[in-house]
Design a protein around this motif. Sequence first.
Motif, PDB file in Angstrom:
ATOM      1  N   LYS A  77       0.832  -1.208   0.000  1.00  0.00           N
ATOM      2  CA  LYS A  77       0.000   0.000   0.000  1.00  0.00           C
ATOM      3  C   LYS A  77       0.868   1.260   0.000  1.00  0.00           C
ATOM      4  O   LYS A  77       2.063   1.208   0.307  1.00  0.00           O
ATOM      5  CB  LYS A  77      -0.918   0.028   1.229  1.00  0.00           C
ATOM      6  N   ILE A  78       0.219   2.362  -0.301  1.00  0.00           N
ATOM      7  CA  ILE A  78       0.901   3.649  -0.411  1.00  0.00           C
ATOM      8  C   ILE A  78       0.321   4.620   0.614  1.00  0.00           C
ATOM      9  O   ILE A  78      -0.893   4.643   0.837  1.00  0.00           O
ATOM     10  CB  ILE A  78       0.684   4.224  -1.827  1.00  0.00           C
ATOM     11  N   MET A  97      -3.694   4.123   0.426  1.00  0.00           N
ATOM     12  CA  MET A  97      -4.367   3.737  -0.811  1.00  0.00           C
ATOM     13  C   MET A  97      -3.719   2.472  -1.370  1.00  0.00           C
ATOM     14  O   MET A  97      -2.526   2.247  -1.164  1.00  0.00           O
ATOM     15  CB  MET A  97      -4.236   4.875  -1.835  1.00  0.00           C
ATOM     16  N   ASP A  98      -4.508   1.646  -2.063  1.00  0.00           N
ATOM     17  CA  ASP A  98      -3.899   0.531  -2.787  1.00  0.00           C
ATOM     18  C   ASP A  98      -3.634   0.958  -4.232  1.00  0.00           C
ATOM     19  O   ASP A  98      -3.956   2.083  -4.623  1.00  0.00           O
ATOM     20  CB  ASP A  98      -4.758  -0.736  -2.691  1.00  0.00           C
ATOM     21  N   ILE A 153      -9.207   3.848  -1.293  1.00  0.00           N
ATOM     22  CA  ILE A 153      -8.709   4.474  -0.074  1.00  0.00           C
ATOM     23  C   ILE A 153      -9.055   3.563   1.099  1.00  0.00           C
ATOM     24  O   ILE A 153     -10.226   3.251   1.328  1.00  0.00           O
ATOM     25  CB  ILE A 153      -9.344   5.862   0.117  1.00  0.00           C
ATOM     26  N   LEU A 154      -8.017   3.120   1.812  1.00  0.00           N
ATOM     27  CA  LEU A 154      -8.223   2.151   2.890  1.00  0.00           C
ATOM     28  C   LEU A 154      -8.425   2.837   4.235  1.00  0.00           C
ATOM     29  O   LEU A 154      -9.038   2.276   5.132  1.00  0.00           O
ATOM     30  CB  LEU A 154      -7.031   1.196   2.952  1.00  0.00           C
ATOM     31  N   SER A 155      -7.890   4.039   4.367  1.00  0.00           N
ATOM     32  CA  SER A 155      -8.116   4.819   5.592  1.00  0.00           C
ATOM     33  C   SER A 155      -7.700   6.249   5.324  1.00  0.00           C
ATOM     34  O   SER A 155      -7.001   6.534   4.350  1.00  0.00           O
ATOM     35  CB  SER A 155      -7.307   4.256   6.764  1.00  0.00           C
ATOM     36  N   GLY A 177      -5.851  16.039  -3.273  1.00  0.00           N
ATOM     37  CA  GLY A 177      -4.479  16.205  -2.798  1.00  0.00           C
ATOM     38  C   GLY A 177      -3.922  14.923  -2.203  1.00  0.00           C
ATOM     39  O   GLY A 177      -2.808  14.505  -2.522  1.00  0.00           O
ATOM     40  N   MET A 178      -4.717  14.268  -1.354  1.00  0.00           N
ATOM     41  CA  MET A 178      -4.234  13.054  -0.693  1.00  0.00           C
ATOM     42  C   MET A 178      -4.096  11.920  -1.704  1.00  0.00           C
ATOM     43  O   MET A 178      -3.080  11.216  -1.753  1.00  0.00           O
ATOM     44  CB  MET A 178      -5.179  12.683   0.455  1.00  0.00           C
ATOM     45  N   ILE A 179      -5.118  11.750  -2.541  1.00  0.00           N
ATOM     46  CA  ILE A 179      -5.054  10.700  -3.566  1.00  0.00           C
ATOM     47  C   ILE A 179      -3.889  10.988  -4.521  1.00  0.00           C
ATOM     48  O   ILE A 179      -3.122  10.093  -4.880  1.00  0.00           O
ATOM     49  CB  ILE A 179      -6.392  10.605  -4.336  1.00  0.00           C
TER      50      ILE A 179
END
Lengths: 329, 329
Positions: free
Chosen positions: A8-9, A24-25, A30-32, A311-313
């Motif tokens: 994961k990233i 994110m995978d 988005i995992l968290s 931004g986060m993605i």
Amino acid sequence: MGIDKNKKIVGVDLGGTTFTVGIMDFNGNILSSVDTDTPVENGPSAVMGKILDNIDLAINEAKLSREDILGVGLGAPGILDVERGINIFSPNLKWHNVDMVTPIKDYLNVPVFIENDVRVAALGERRFGAGKGRKYMIFIALGTGIGSGIIINGELFRGSIGGGGEIGHMVIDSNGPKCNCGNYGCFESLAAGPSMVARAEKAIKSGLETKVFELAERNIGNITPAIIYQAAKLGDKVALDVFRETSFYLGLGLVTLTTVFNPECIIIGGGIAKSWDILMPPAIQMVKTRSFPGSRDVVEIIPSQLGDSAGMIGACVLAIEKLEKEEEL
Amino acid sequence: MGIDKNKKIVGVDLGGTTFTVGIMDFNGNILSSVDTDTPVENGPSAVMGKILDNIDLAINEAKLSREDILGVGLGAPGILDVERGINIFSPNLKWHNVDMVTPIKDYLNVPVFIENDVRVAALGERRFGAGKGRKYMIFIALGTGIGSGIIINGELFRGSIGGGGEIGHMVIDSNGPKCNCGNYGCFESLAAGPSMVARAEKAIKSGLETKVFELAERNIGNITPAIIYQAAKLGDKVALDVFRETSFYLGLGLVTLTTVFNPECIIIGGGIAKSWDILMPPAIQMVKTRSFPGSRDVVEIIPSQLGDSAGMIGACVLAIEKLEKEEEL
């Protein structure tokens, strides 16, 4: 030696007021995600420490361990030396020459990549948002200022020393007002949030009746673009005039960008883009009639799909694409 | 299978009034060059036939034979489909959908490449002129219009459908005059040759005394930028005012380009660039004070080195670089 795409990233979207850490995978799930205030007043090491804390929180929330992380991407405002991992100067964070990479790298023992926050949002939209499959696109963040991330022939455009894409400071009016940058008639001094507030203030001070003033509790200091939008939706004439003027200048800037860059699409994000239904139709009309023939026919002007998560993605996408590129070499 | 770099390249710089055919070797030495009028009034096949004739003349002049030619590059005005080798539309040549490649290819039996004339000039300057070794540069042709060739990360920038770099139609004045393109306040309507002539005309019609009028033999229709320059060199106030205003708008456009593209250099060519000593210093001063910090510090604004040969040399470079790229694959 391939990269392990089951790992994961971590993506960090660092702002001057709040910041987001997400996991994110490789498929964009988005995992968290953890949002908190940015402790700017406590200085850079406090901020970097809080980022590390929230990375752990996000890893736990996703039921993962540190060993599951393959890399970290970090988007931040300011002028960055992306090779050395340094934030050279950020007025928003009040930072000079802050090493943003080493603390995270030492903590997680994985590669860490940084890039300007609007550019990473562009990468996010291109891979998982409104710009999927585009090779020529411009992402614009419309807010307190106007920033951009530009993709040319599939690659992020940075310019010779990383200054490329500062579209907020294009001159669109030879007799325009003075901008914070020292220049006159800049795009952002005529089309960003503060110009909207200034137009509303001017109308109120000239004695015009407007719901903007009521919605701001009769305190000029409370006026925001969101309040002006609220008033415009109620049919308030002053608010509609503010939008009309802002759309005009926004349109002029988009005409120049369409004419010069000939993009497939321009994606509009940022706080002010939330007033799309009033702000954008006149600006799009200008692009379609006043940009250079050919370019004006192909360009699509579309809203951000990732919104506040861009931004986060995008920070995750920065890391993914850097890791993929390293793998190719 | 390498390319034979002992062979030579033909470059054609096709204009609406005159055209040049030259022969160059891989080191940039011009072995011959033939200039003649473009028989535009006789139609596209007459023009293409004349190009073939002049290719033979140039080959003979260089004491070569057709077998010595490895490829042909051709720069032309207009909107081109470079993949299919078609000039889709050129107002200067009065052409619609003219195949520029097949006649030459059939005649010489070598690869033929076409590209917009200003873009090939940029390639020429980058390889053999003022832009040697630059990865981020803008070549500007200042004449009747304002065109550009932009190099980004070492590659020619074309945009999504080949419309990129139409800098003449950036909006630099929200209240500017109507441009030929239908838009208002375009860069070229305020900073190209016709705007200079219009400024001089206006001054004369308002009754101001000026040497421009005398030098034009008291016929307003004779005024050219070169005549205004001549008068300015004699200290004529009207001519100097024309230059002052033109420099101002030219400077505004260069500020936007510096801020948005963050180039290492901007190379200025075209007829009007010949009045460098009067036109350029105020424009450069604007770039250095009003462009975005960082970008304004690195950019160099420099004159074309190849001058009137930029187009022909650039056409050769187009062919050389296409052949080199094919060899790499």
